[in-house]
Design a protein around this motif. Sequence first.
Motif, mmCIF file in Angstrom:
data_model
loop_
_atom_site.group_PDB
_atom_site.id
_atom_site.type_symbol
_atom_site.label_atom_id
_atom_site.label_comp_id
_atom_site.label_asym_id
_atom_site.label_seq_id
_atom_site.Cartn_x
_atom_site.Cartn_y
_atom_site.Cartn_z
ATOM 1 N N ASN A 161 0.718 -1.129 0.067
ATOM 2 C CA ASN A 161 -0.010 0.116 -0.233
ATOM 3 C C ASN A 161 0.799 1.308 -0.099
ATOM 4 O OD1 ASN A 161 -2.751 -1.352 0.666
ATOM 5 N ND2 ASN A 161 -1.583 -2.143 2.044
ATOM 6 N N TRP A 162 1.959 1.104 -0.849
ATOM 7 C CA TRP A 162 3.112 2.076 -0.681
ATOM 8 C C TRP A 162 2.380 3.527 -0.787
ATOM 9 C CZ3 TRP A 162 7.487 2.591 1.648
ATOM 10 C CH2 TRP A 162 8.250 3.814 1.133
ATOM 11 N N GLU A 163 1.682 3.639 -2.142
ATOM 12 C CA GLU A 163 1.041 5.163 -2.624
ATOM 13 C C GLU A 163 0.041 5.630 -1.372
ATOM 14 O OE1 GLU A 163 2.092 6.711 -5.192
ATOM 15 O OE2 GLU A 163 3.228 4.879 -5.705
ATOM 16 N N GLU A 164 -0.439 4.818 -0.652
ATOM 17 C CA GLU A 164 -1.448 5.265 0.353
ATOM 18 C C GLU A 164 -0.735 5.369 1.732
ATOM 19 O OE1 GLU A 164 -2.193 2.234 -1.441
ATOM 20 O OE2 GLU A 164 -3.779 3.364 -2.411
ATOM 21 N N SER A 165 0.537 4.624 1.852
ATOM 22 C CA SER A 165 1.111 4.789 2.975
ATOM 23 C C SER A 165 1.965 5.856 3.099
ATOM 24 C CB SER A 165 1.839 3.328 3.183
ATOM 25 O OG SER A 165 1.180 2.298 3.489
ATOM 26 N N VAL A 166 2.558 6.096 1.943
ATOM 27 C CA VAL A 166 3.650 7.382 2.016
ATOM 28 C C VAL A 166 2.910 8.750 1.447
ATOM 29 C CG1 VAL A 166 5.895 8.019 0.959
ATOM 30 C CG2 VAL A 166 5.386 5.821 1.663
ATOM 31 N N LYS A 167 2.732 9.679 2.284
ATOM 32 C CA LYS A 167 2.223 10.972 2.017
ATOM 33 C C LYS A 167 3.096 11.725 1.247
ATOM 34 C CE LYS A 167 -2.016 9.629 2.961
ATOM 35 N NZ LYS A 167 -2.987 9.099 2.103
ATOM 36 N N GLU A 168 4.320 11.772 1.594
ATOM 37 C CA GLU A 168 5.197 12.833 0.996
ATOM 38 C C GLU A 168 6.715 12.217 1.172
ATOM 39 O OE1 GLU A 168 6.653 17.688 0.921
ATOM 40 O OE2 GLU A 168 4.923 16.836 2.373
ATOM 41 N N ARG A 169 7.503 12.199 0.051
ATOM 42 C CA ARG A 169 9.013 12.137 0.100
ATOM 43 C C ARG A 169 9.754 13.373 -0.425
ATOM 44 N NH1 ARG A 169 10.328 6.306 -2.567
ATOM 45 N NH2 ARG A 169 12.289 6.668 -1.749
ATOM 46 N N GLY A 170 10.486 13.840 0.322
ATOM 47 C CA GLY A 170 11.148 15.048 0.077
ATOM 48 C C GLY A 170 12.780 14.990 -0.048
ATOM 49 N N TYR A 171 13.406 15.325 -0.890
ATOM 50 C CA TYR A 171 14.852 15.355 -1.022
ATOM 51 C C TYR A 171 15.399 16.609 -1.210
ATOM 52 C CZ TYR A 171 14.500 10.243 -1.735
ATOM 53 O OH TYR A 171 14.391 8.965 -1.610
ATOM 54 N N LEU A 228 13.215 18.826 -3.757
ATOM 55 C CA LEU A 228 12.528 17.841 -4.777
ATOM 56 C C LEU A 228 11.368 17.018 -4.138
ATOM 57 C CD1 LEU A 228 15.798 16.647 -5.921
ATOM 58 C CD2 LEU A 228 14.285 17.670 -7.586
ATOM 59 N N ARG A 229 10.238 16.942 -4.669
ATOM 60 C CA ARG A 229 9.245 16.172 -4.264
ATOM 61 C C ARG A 229 8.813 15.138 -5.177
ATOM 62 N NH1 ARG A 229 3.559 18.679 -2.731
ATOM 63 N NH2 ARG A 229 2.888 18.100 -4.744
ATOM 64 N N LEU A 230 8.924 13.864 -4.631
ATOM 65 C CA LEU A 230 8.590 12.687 -5.682
ATOM 66 C C LEU A 230 7.129 12.366 -5.561
ATOM 67 C CD1 LEU A 230 11.437 10.126 -4.870
ATOM 68 C CD2 LEU A 230 11.259 11.868 -6.638
ATOM 69 N N GLU A 231 6.533 12.330 -6.700
ATOM 70 C CA GLU A 231 4.975 11.926 -6.879
ATOM 71 C C GLU A 231 5.092 10.419 -7.140
ATOM 72 O OE1 GLU A 231 2.315 13.837 -6.425
ATOM 73 O OE2 GLU A 231 3.855 15.237 -5.574
ATOM 74 N N THR A 232 6.232 9.732 -7.594
ATOM 75 C CA THR A 232 6.274 8.314 -7.688
ATOM 76 C C THR A 232 7.772 7.999 -7.422
ATOM 77 O OG1 THR A 232 7.296 8.920 -9.810
ATOM 78 C CG2 THR A 232 4.955 8.347 -9.858
#
Length: 298
Positions: A161-171, A228-232
């Motif tokens: 459920n990665w897309e639902e579990s992870v709301k934001e990944r920022g670099y 950077l923000r990852l949408e995928t």
Amino acid sequence: MRNNSKPSTPQAAVYKVEQEQTLLPFLLQAISKSRNAVKGILSRGQVTVNGEPTTQHDKLLKAGDRVEIMTNLAAKNDSELSGLSIMYEDDAIIVIDKEAGLLSMAAKDKKEMTAFSELSAYVRKANRSNRVFIVHRLDRETSGVMLFAKTEEVKKMLQDNWEESVKERGYAALVEGKVRNETGEIISWLKETRTFKVYSNPTNNGGQKAITRYKRLQMGAQYSLLELRLETGRKNQIRVHMEEIGHPVAGDKKYGASTNPLKRLGLHAVKLTIIHPVTKEQHTFISDPPSSFYKKSK
């Protein structure tokens, strides 16, 4: 603010609040540790306010409140870890701040120290049957926030459920050249070759769709610092996308960089926001980018 001199137990220090303020600034004044180290202490549940455990960094303190900081076994074990520090830990997950140079898990050399082997040894100190499971990976030379599960069930819940579990990944990325646009979005399809290099195509070629959004934080004569923000979350996504726009990540020879000012890859995982797989509460973990990223982009 003052220290109440003697701790209430051999493994705790007690502080009295003398004026209204939020918890994180109070802790930074109270103990001589870095901001990341203090956040780790707070995230691990080592702090109580008036006897109530809290991990809320912006919790409002009032004059007369009693703040207790536990220096427990987890903190002791954490100090013995090499190449990483623990930002948060409970019965289901462990979140770490990984240093550049440390592999996520072993590849060819099974004896090489990795984040996985370090954490495996750490959890086994409490119980020899304890284990950890990698949920996602960071490249060896990428530093920052990384998530592990403590059971195979939790790992599966997060990955399925990665897309639902992870709301934001920022670099944060130190990239070559002057990035003229203040903001931008890169959309492409990524495919990996037999030589393990990922290539980008602007149209659907049967690969995986990848979306990266960026914001320029600083721009110097030779380098720019991007948020950077990852949408995928595709393999090498940021590195490929930065090469695609003509601004490869500094130190990334594989994806077009010609310089290496940091003697490492100029990429740092700053932020991870997740929905906890068990409690369903939202947690945000932040690791500040190395100061060298800012210095090189001035």
